[in-house]
Write a protein that holds these residues in place. Sequence first.
Motif, short mmCIF file in Angstrom:
data_model
loop_
_atom_site.label_atom_id
_atom_site.label_comp_id
_atom_site.label_asym_id
_atom_site.label_seq_id
_atom_site.Cartn_x
_atom_site.Cartn_y
_atom_site.Cartn_z
N GLY A 17 2.21 7.08 -6.11
CA GLY A 17 1.07 6.69 -5.29
C GLY A 17 0.56 7.84 -4.43
O GLY A 17 -0.66 7.99 -4.25
N ILE A 18 1.47 8.66 -3.92
CA ILE A 18 1.06 9.84 -3.14
C ILE A 18 0.41 10.87 -4.05
O ILE A 18 -0.62 11.46 -3.71
CB ILE A 18 2.27 10.45 -2.41
N TYR A 19 1.02 11.10 -5.22
CA TYR A 19 0.39 12.01 -6.19
C TYR A 19 -1.04 11.57 -6.49
O TYR A 19 -1.93 12.39 -6.68
CB TYR A 19 1.19 12.05 -7.49
N ALA A 20 -1.24 10.25 -6.55
CA ALA A 20 -2.56 9.72 -6.90
C ALA A 20 -3.61 10.11 -5.87
O ALA A 20 -4.74 10.49 -6.24
CB ALA A 20 -2.49 8.19 -7.04
N LEU A 21 -3.28 10.01 -4.59
CA LEU A 21 -4.26 10.36 -3.56
C LEU A 21 -4.70 11.82 -3.68
O LEU A 21 -5.88 12.14 -3.53
CB LEU A 21 -3.68 10.12 -2.16
N ILE A 144 5.41 1.38 2.06
CA ILE A 144 4.19 1.34 2.87
C ILE A 144 3.21 2.42 2.40
O ILE A 144 2.00 2.16 2.26
CB ILE A 144 4.52 1.53 4.36
N ALA A 145 3.73 3.62 2.15
CA ALA A 145 2.87 4.71 1.69
C ALA A 145 2.21 4.35 0.36
O ALA A 145 1.01 4.61 0.15
CB ALA A 145 3.69 6.00 1.54
N PHE A 146 2.97 3.73 -0.54
CA PHE A 146 2.42 3.34 -1.85
C PHE A 146 1.32 2.30 -1.69
O PHE A 146 0.25 2.41 -2.29
CB PHE A 146 3.54 2.80 -2.74
N VAL A 147 1.57 1.29 -0.87
CA VAL A 147 0.59 0.21 -0.68
C VAL A 147 -0.69 0.76 -0.07
O VAL A 147 -1.81 0.46 -0.54
CB VAL A 147 1.18 -0.91 0.20
N VAL A 148 -0.57 1.60 0.95
CA VAL A 148 -1.76 2.18 1.59
C VAL A 148 -2.50 3.08 0.61
O VAL A 148 -3.74 3.08 0.55
CB VAL A 148 -1.37 2.95 2.86
N ALA A 149 -1.75 3.86 -0.18
CA ALA A 149 -2.37 4.74 -1.17
C ALA A 149 -3.17 3.94 -2.18
O ALA A 149 -4.29 4.31 -2.56
CB ALA A 149 -1.31 5.59 -1.86
N MET A 150 -2.62 2.83 -2.64
CA MET A 150 -3.33 1.99 -3.60
C MET A 150 -4.56 1.33 -2.96
O MET A 150 -5.61 1.20 -3.61
CB MET A 150 -2.39 0.91 -4.16
N LEU A 151 -4.45 0.94 -1.70
CA LEU A 151 -5.59 0.35 -1.00
C LEU A 151 -6.72 1.38 -0.85
O LEU A 151 -7.90 1.06 -1.05
CB LEU A 151 -5.16 -0.17 0.37
N LEU A 152 -6.37 2.61 -0.50
CA LEU A 152 -7.37 3.66 -0.37
C LEU A 152 -8.01 3.99 -1.71
O LEU A 152 -9.23 4.20 -1.80
CB LEU A 152 -6.74 4.92 0.24
N ALA A 241 -6.92 9.67 -13.33
CA ALA A 241 -6.04 10.41 -12.44
C ALA A 241 -5.03 9.49 -11.78
O ALA A 241 -3.86 9.84 -11.61
CB ALA A 241 -6.86 11.14 -11.37
N LEU A 242 -5.46 8.29 -11.40
CA LEU A 242 -4.56 7.32 -10.79
C LEU A 242 -3.45 6.90 -11.75
O LEU A 242 -2.27 6.94 -11.40
CB LEU A 242 -5.35 6.09 -10.34
N VAL A 243 -3.83 6.51 -12.96
CA VAL A 243 -2.84 6.08 -13.96
C VAL A 243 -1.89 7.23 -14.31
O VAL A 243 -0.67 7.05 -14.39
CB VAL A 243 -3.55 5.56 -15.23
#
Length: 288
Positions: A17-21, A144-152, A241-243
């Motif tokens: 999720g962090i890589y995704a951002l 928490i970081a993953f959830v916020v990253a997905m929300l963003l 990029a997300l996937v």
Amino acid sequence: MWETVAQAVINGLLIGGIYALVSIGVTLIFGVVKIVNFAQGEFVMIGMYISFFLANQFGIDPLLSLFVSMPVLFVIGVLVQHFLIRRVLGPNDMPQIFLTFALSLLLLNLALMLFSANYRTVHTSYSDEALHLGGLYIPVAKLIAFVVAMLLSGALWVFLHTTDLGKAMRAAAQNRDVAMLMGINPNRVFCVALGIALALAGAAGSLLMPFYSAYPFVGQVFVLMAFVAVVMGTLGNVIGALVASLLMGVAESLGIQYVGADSGLIVVFALLLLTLAFKPTGLGGKAR
């Protein structure tokens, strides 16, 4: 056996999720402005230092510091686009490459001069907390970081597909000349695109602080993974990029678990080569 695999997959998804951002920011800049931002990792580092300073000086939780790091990085992105990148846009890619690479070196050495090479950490009330589901261990800070990253990431998708400015950015990414003929101001679109991309980098930095150390070279770790994700997911494709980022996180975690502690990157690059061998256009590309 299956619990070990599931744990590795969970760990990989959480860091993915962090890589995704970071990778979404890189691919957004490339898709809209048509440049490769080698300094994206350094802006992650800036976001981490902002969160560290706010936590150390004012006791502000890194999650709350998102509301500072993201606007600050957005403004920096607009200024970088307006005063630097705008001046080197053209048919020749070399000035753009040298500019972002030089910006990366400048920020890196400024961080070394101001903060030294020491590792800086922030310990929160949830840094050591974890959820236990059966035999699985899920760190709360990473969750928490993953959830916020997905929300963003979801918020960015909604912005690009439902707002006039987002549609203008997509139009400029598809065909800049036609977009200009339709009355779209490319400079405004480019400023917003770079601002959003750097804001996502700042968000990644803030989300990392509860479980990751800040130091001047930290951005290079994440920008390398971002470039791999951008290529694997197709240049300019946000969903790709997300996937790709999530798949890379899982591949890295499985590699560390089953191949060796230092083999995560090897497995990630093997996944990249395998993906491009079967689909040269990347996960988000159309077959020709």
